[in-house]
Design an enzyme around this catalytic site. Structure first.
Site: not given
Ligand code: RIB
Length: 292
Positions: A243, A278
């Site tokens: 992400d 995290g």
């Molecule tokens: O990509 C990581 C995310 O995948 C985590 O934060 C979890 O919530 C899932 O959505």
């Protein structure tokens, strides 16, 4: 140009373990932490920490108010985050001492989007704006169609891949951001060369960013294919690294960086993210990425 991310917001329960639990087995965790997460939220925070204005749209329950506060503190516009009666989505995440993870997702409020609400949010955006989507909210098929009708530039992270992706008209997507697992699920191929070639045949107009973890990342469009190796780091927790990559990549594209510059910028951000435990909280700020 505005950036709208219609995506998940989760409460992550992260368990530290020596290894991922096997079927039928019970193991005791050394530590449990609660973090802000969700692929959508993580990506919005990464875009904001890279210095680009982003609107996050999604749904949470009363239990998720701290996620709105985190958005506000991180510079994410939270106007389109709605609180309802369904509890906030959550994830149970196992993280090993080598930094590998395994995630169980419960969608909760993330899958309670409706067409009238989507239409209302989209009225605030127009031609040339970016619409970023992942597959942790419902109605992404509708979002892709309606966003495209407005002339928005559709960025899709088809993660996690499931039957909802198959319902989408993927020919409307401008940029795919995916890892090798999602690449294999969409194309039926198991090596990067085959995935990229198949993507080009299936969606010739689309740009493709294919991340391969420790093996680096590829970018492909109609004219070129470029490759950027990964940085070797000691992984503490890989949750949210993809992400972080996505958010920083989009920020770089908006700033007009070249493909290789965008991949490098995003690779450096993701490397910093895996060195911290995290999800959202591990996403680095821009000045740290530039220093790194
Ligand atoms: O990509 C990581 C995310 O995948 C985590 O934060 C979890 O919530 C899932 O959505």
């Amino acid at each position: 140009m505005k950036v709208l991310n219609v995506g998940s917001l989760n409460i992550d329960h992260t368990y530290q373990l020596e290894r991922i639990v096997a079927p039928g087995e019970t193991i005791t965790s050394k530590q449990m932490s609660v973090y802000a997460g969700g692929k959508g939220l993580n990506q919005s925070i990464a875009i904001a920490r890279a210095g680009i204005e982003v609107y996050h749209a999604g749904k949470i329950g009363i239990d998720g108010q701290f996620l709105i506060e985190l958005c506000n503190d991180s510079g994410v516009n939270s106007t389109f985050i709605e609180t309802g009666v369904i509890p906030t989505g959550n994830a149970i995440i196992q993280v090993t001492s080598q930094g590998q993870n395994s995630i169980i997702l419960y969608p909760g409020a993330n899958r309670s989007l409706d067409k009238a609400w989507i239409d209302k949010v989209l009225t605030e955006f127009s031609k040339g704006d970016i619409l970023l989507l992942q597959n942790e909210v419902n109605l992404i098929d509708y979002l892709i169609i309606e966003g495209k009708k407005k002339g928005m530039n559709i960025f899709l992270n088809p993660s996690p891949y499931d039957e909802y992706i198959d319902k989408c008209d993927l020919s409307l997507v401008n940029t795919f951001l995916m890892n090798e697992v999602e690449g294999a699920q969409i194309t039926g191929c198991y090596d990067p060369e085959c995935i990229l070639t198949r993507m080009k045949n299936l969606y010739p107009q689309a740009k493709v960013v294919l991340t391969l973890g420790q093996d680096g990342v590829y970018f492909q469009d109609k004219e070129q294919r470029v490759y950027q190796p990964a940085r070797t780091v000691k992984a503490v927790d890989t949750t949210g690294a993809g992400d972080t990559f996505t958010g920083y990549y989009i920020a770089a594209v908006i700033e007009g960086k070249s493909a290789i510059e965008a991949l490098t910028f995003a690779t450096n951000a993701a490397a910093l993210a895996v060195m911290k435990a995290g999800a959202a909280n591990a996403i680095p700020k821009r000045h740290d990425v530039e220093k790194y």
